[in-house]
Scaffold this motif. Sequence first.
Motif, short mmCIF file in Angstrom:
data_model
loop_
_atom_site.label_atom_id
_atom_site.label_comp_id
_atom_site.label_asym_id
_atom_site.label_seq_id
_atom_site.Cartn_x
_atom_site.Cartn_y
_atom_site.Cartn_z
N ARG A 151 0.84 -1.20 0.00
CA ARG A 151 0.00 0.00 0.00
C ARG A 151 0.87 1.25 0.00
N PRO A 152 1.43 1.58 -1.16
CA PRO A 152 2.33 2.74 -1.19
C PRO A 152 1.61 4.02 -0.74
N ALA A 153 2.17 4.66 0.24
CA ALA A 153 1.66 5.93 0.75
C ALA A 153 2.81 6.62 1.48
N THR A 154 2.73 7.93 1.55
CA THR A 154 3.81 8.71 2.16
C THR A 154 4.04 8.30 3.62
N HIS A 155 2.96 8.11 4.37
CA HIS A 155 3.15 7.79 5.79
C HIS A 155 3.81 6.42 5.98
N TRP A 156 3.52 5.46 5.09
CA TRP A 156 4.19 4.16 5.21
C TRP A 156 5.66 4.27 4.83
N ARG A 157 5.97 5.10 3.84
CA ARG A 157 7.37 5.30 3.46
C ARG A 157 8.14 5.93 4.61
N ILE A 158 7.54 6.92 5.27
CA ILE A 158 8.22 7.59 6.38
C ILE A 158 8.46 6.61 7.53
N ASP A 180 11.14 4.09 6.43
CA ASP A 180 12.45 4.75 6.43
C ASP A 180 12.95 4.99 7.85
N GLY A 181 12.03 5.36 8.76
CA GLY A 181 12.42 5.55 10.17
C GLY A 181 12.92 4.25 10.78
N ALA A 182 12.23 3.15 10.47
CA ALA A 182 12.68 1.84 10.96
C ALA A 182 14.02 1.46 10.35
N LEU A 183 14.23 1.84 9.09
CA LEU A 183 15.50 1.55 8.44
C LEU A 183 16.64 2.36 9.05
N VAL A 184 16.37 3.57 9.51
CA VAL A 184 17.38 4.37 10.20
C VAL A 184 17.74 3.69 11.53
N LEU A 185 16.76 3.11 12.19
CA LEU A 185 16.97 2.45 13.47
C LEU A 185 17.78 1.16 13.34
N LEU A 186 17.62 0.46 12.25
CA LEU A 186 18.25 -0.85 12.06
C LEU A 186 19.78 -0.83 12.23
N PRO A 187 20.53 0.02 11.55
CA PRO A 187 21.99 -0.02 11.76
C PRO A 187 22.40 0.45 13.16
N GLN A 188 21.56 1.27 13.79
CA GLN A 188 21.86 1.69 15.16
C GLN A 188 21.85 0.48 16.10
N MET A 189 20.83 -0.35 15.96
CA MET A 189 20.73 -1.54 16.80
C MET A 189 21.81 -2.57 16.44
N ALA A 190 22.09 -2.72 15.15
CA ALA A 190 23.14 -3.66 14.73
C ALA A 190 24.49 -3.21 15.26
N MET A 191 24.76 -1.92 15.20
CA MET A 191 26.03 -1.38 15.68
C MET A 191 26.20 -1.67 17.17
#
Length: 191
Positions: free
Chosen positions: A56-63, A66-77
């Motif tokens: 369901r492409p929508a701006t709020h889902w992209r945001i 993307d926010g979860a993707l920013v969090l991912l390397p932080q937790m991996a690090m």
Amino acid sequence: MPDPRANSLLLGSVFAVSIFISVVLRRGKTRRGNLLVLFCGSLALWYVLDLVQAWRPATHWRILADGALVLLPQMAMRFFTAFLGDEPKGSRLVPIGTALGFLVLAGTVSPLGGTPFLQGALFVYVGGLLFTTVLFLFRRSRRVASRVERARIQLLVVGGALALTFSLLDFLPAVGVEFPPLGPILTLIYM
């Protein structure tokens, strides 16, 4: 014809959530165990949100994705550096990675977050920070006294590098290069 990336994300979501639940239910967690919970949780969150965004492409889902993707390397690090003991002395990896994370997060939630430039910056941030973390772990593993612990860390390094490489290759179709989405499968085997 079904979208192979969405199918791959569905598979990744199901297994990532299963692994997350399995890790949460373990007893007697250490610091590494708690960081593994956060790492698996961030991975599961990103897979689920990216799947919803693909369906369901929508701006709020992209945001949110993307926010979860920013969090991912932080937790991996944080998870990977926990194998080196407490915060390694003289290391600036975590503070610099955290500062970059805040900058990229601010860009992804801004009105310009969906532009190719900021999506490219997000890709470079995630790939760069994850590869830097794996390289940092490899370099520090040579200083570990215990052969068993050194072997464990080197296994993390090899598996992490392979899973990360194939996960980043999943984004090649976005630039016109066809490549099968193998990242979720290798990432989940690694986990």
